[in-house]
Design a protein around this motif. Structure first.
Motif, short mmCIF file in Angstrom:
data_model
loop_
_atom_site.label_atom_id
_atom_site.label_comp_id
_atom_site.label_asym_id
_atom_site.label_seq_id
_atom_site.Cartn_x
_atom_site.Cartn_y
_atom_site.Cartn_z
N LEU A 87 36.47 32.18 42.83
CA LEU A 87 35.74 32.68 41.74
C LEU A 87 36.03 32.02 40.56
O LEU A 87 37.49 31.46 40.12
N ASP A 88 35.10 32.03 39.54
CA ASP A 88 35.30 31.27 38.26
C ASP A 88 35.99 32.25 37.15
O ASP A 88 36.89 32.22 36.48
N ILE A 89 35.34 33.40 37.27
CA ILE A 89 35.65 34.60 36.57
C ILE A 89 36.05 36.01 37.08
O ILE A 89 34.93 36.35 37.90
N ALA A 90 36.91 36.38 37.15
CA ALA A 90 37.44 37.82 37.60
C ALA A 90 37.18 38.54 36.35
O ALA A 90 37.99 38.49 35.33
N LYS A 91 36.78 40.05 36.87
CA LYS A 91 36.35 40.88 35.50
C LYS A 91 36.92 42.18 35.86
O LYS A 91 37.04 42.52 36.70
N ASP A 92 37.11 42.74 34.68
CA ASP A 92 37.21 44.39 34.67
C ASP A 92 35.88 44.87 34.75
O ASP A 92 34.88 44.41 34.52
#
Lengths: 431, 431
Positions: free
Chosen positions: B193-198
């Motif tokens: 992943l590039d961006i793990a988010k809430d």
């Protein structure tokens, strides 16, 4: 969902601590099994995936929204066209859901995200849904400030008791420079208005800057109050970017505004709560944007939910679409919004409902009878500022109409000896 | 209205200076004369009373909204039930209106009040109306900041070019303490992943405080970046009361968040603009509340209008309902929102569209083909964190699917030699 999955989203009230939950009433239409649809509705708005892969855990007991009541009735297809509706046997449902507020806390944006967010409007099998009502436990409400003044505080400021509060929207609403605008306000106060107000579209613009307008209106207001011996309020519209609200509050109040108008949804309810913590004068809500999601009976959010949230955010007065065909709002809905202002709400003070729209001396008695109490505001625009004899006469016509109503005299009869009232009934009476 | 009154609200484009006007496309259904209904629609949203009583003046030339184009077609009754609809012969209309922005200026709340307010939704004879699109002159756009980073800036930060950006929503979304939550993020970054988010519902709560979460996720993010040699971003949800946004920005960024998620409508677009002026990292929009007024074809506000406004407010990335039946959004509407992010908008940078909803390695190719370019973000939740082999495998399955697509290899064929991809296709492929 398996039958077990579904059962995890159902509970009885006796199983839950009522202090921990907000209750939500939804009407929805679904394709497929209503019991599973209601479980999805709970799952999607709370813990959509309640365990990690490979770990024996279940977040539902503590964090899941739960169905408390569900009534479903089969119907022939969906009532309202939705391009991407799912297929299957359709039911119309009413569901009451308990949503644990620990998931987000006493914060308006997070509350809105939970009860009007992706989970609600993108729940499997439910293309049509309307949030009909919301109820908060007192323990949750206690974290909110609510109105600082409320109805009692506003009446105290105006020394106006046992009667409606008379507002007027200065017209022409757009285009007038501050000086002639202030002159119209002055005339309306002299004629008997309590509160002369900016239109919700008139904010801080270069052709009528707020500071100048507030200064001139403030002077006119003080003059009218001194001459009549009665307190008057200039209601300035400070709707603007959020990072200017505090500054505009200070400018408007320092120059003579006695209350402030904010377009609640365009500015945002959370910004209003911020302003409430700073404000030294009553805050008045106007209703742009709300109709975009509240008009249809089958989809969106009932306007009384927004009324409750405006009260929660700290508005002392909520202007709302009123009675009569002009405002396209069913009478029951107007009354539900009026009640949402007035009825008990834990520690949150009542706010003044102002059901408005094409009002004048000719509609005052009807509004009063429908509301059923004197605790409302009345807000003509053209009914005062388009009165054929001018704004002072327009304001006077309202007070004359109220004198008649309060004395039990037919308004038409009273008009025989009151030319301002007679002119108002003639100009506006057939609307 | 008299014929003269009506004519005052019509103009040709040649008669107006385009720099002074915002253009609005509405679809509406009216009872009565469509030409008069369109004039009312202009009058109500601008100068509803254009002269004082007894004074020979006319504010319309400078302040009136004007009908530029009107197409009307008779139809049998209204398409959608409205309890208080007026009666009369019904027409379905498409109108383009030029609205003078000098009436309110380059301010989001006042813009919203003008184009989605009382004047639009309470215009005589028009119970059904939908704002379909909005166009701004460059001179108006120049007053806005727009995205600080935009697509190019985000790609630079991630060193990710010529491919989609891979987001993932850490799940379980609600209930996990910060430590195991960070572990899931770490695994997903390691997997690709590039961006793990809430999740948009996970904000600053006592059972998973933002400061602690950002610190642990920030550590995990730096570790994953060091180990993989590739920049990674933790996207923290700071949706909260407006007067906490700046503080939460500072806390989250100081602790290790590389981008911030804000629920645009619940927080308010103007508050986002305020945050944009302060923010040092990319701002990502999530879409709660928007469906409440955008789903129906006959009423409300088209979601692309909200996409344009989110871009205007300064979001670098706009997450929106994506393709597939799960999100109940027509394909043309998703594409219109994607284009609203990407197409030229005067001096305002493009923002990254992220059409999302029940995505996984199994849906990546379909989304890519529909979008028609690599300028999009892809945001699975369960497709990564519900992957049967865990989050690292879930993330890897996305990258494997993309490798196949980029190389022109059928994704199913590529799965034969890539077990993570094979497991994803098996688990999620029939959705």
């Amino acid at each position: 969902m398996t039958p077990d999955d579904i059962a995890g989203f159902y509970a009885t009230r006796a199983e839950l601590n009522p202090d921990d939950y907000i209750e939500l009433d939804f009407d929805f239409e679904c394709a497929g099994d209503p019991r599973e649809a209601a479980a999805h509705l709970c799952s999607e708005q709370s813990t959509a995936q309640w365990r990690r892969v490979g770990i024996d855990e279940d977040f539902r007991p503590r964090f899941a929204a739960k169905v408390l009541e569900l009534h479903a009735e089969a119907r022939q297809g969906f009532s309202t066209a939705v391009e991407c509706a799912v297929r299957g046997p359709v039911h119309a449902c009413r569901v009451t859901i308990a949503h644990p507020h620990r998931n987000f806390g006493p914060k308006i944006p997070n509350l809105l995200s939970a009860v009007c967010g992706e989970g609600v409007f993108f729940s499997p099998g439910i293309p049509l849904i309307r949030l009909q009502d919301i109820r908060f436990p007192d323990s949750y409400l206690a974290a909110f400030e609510g109105p600082r003044f409320g109805i009692a505080g506003l009446r105290e400021r105006l020394q106006a008791f046992d009667r409606p509060i008379f507002f007027g929207v200065i017209k022409p609403n757009i285009g007038l420079p501050a000086a002639p605008f202030a002159e119209l306000g002055y005339q309306s106060w002299r004629g008997g208005l309590d509160i002369a107000k900016d239109d919700e579209m008139l904010a801080d613009v270069d052709w009528c800057p707020l500071a100048e307008r507030a200064a001139l209106l403030g002077d006119a207001c003080r003059k009218a109050a001194a001459e009549t011996g009665v307190p008057k309020i200039y209601l300035a519209n400070i709707t603007d970017e959020v990072d200017r609200l505090i500054e505009l509050h200070d400018v408007a109040v320092a120059n003579g505004a006695g209350a402030l108008l904010i377009n609640a949804m365009p500015v945002g309810l959370s910004a209003v709560r911020m302003l409430r913590r700073h404000a030294t004068v009553p805050l008045i809500a106007h209703f742009p944007f709300i109709a975009a999601f509240s008009r249809l009976a089958t989809y969106g959010i009932h306007s009384r939910v927004m009324t409750r949230l405006q009260r929660l955010a700290g508005f002392d007065v909520v202007i709302m679409p009123g009675f009569g065909p002009r405002m396209m709002t069913p009478e029951h809905e107007v009354l539900e919004c009026v009640r949402a202002c007035l009825e008990p709400m834990g520690p949150i003070k009542p706010c003044l409902p102002v059901p408005g729209g094409s009002d004048s001396a000719a509609t005052l008695e009807r509004v009063y009878r429908k509301v059923g109490s004197v605790d409302f505001g009345f807000v003509p625009g053209r009914g005062v500022f388009g009165h054929p004899m001018g704004p002072a006469a327009g304001a006077a016509s309202l007070r004359q109409a109220w004198d008649a109503i309060a004395a039990g005299i037919p308004v038409g009869e009273h008009a025989a000896s009151h030319p301002e009232l007679a002119a108002a009934l003639q100009a506006f009476g057939d609307r």
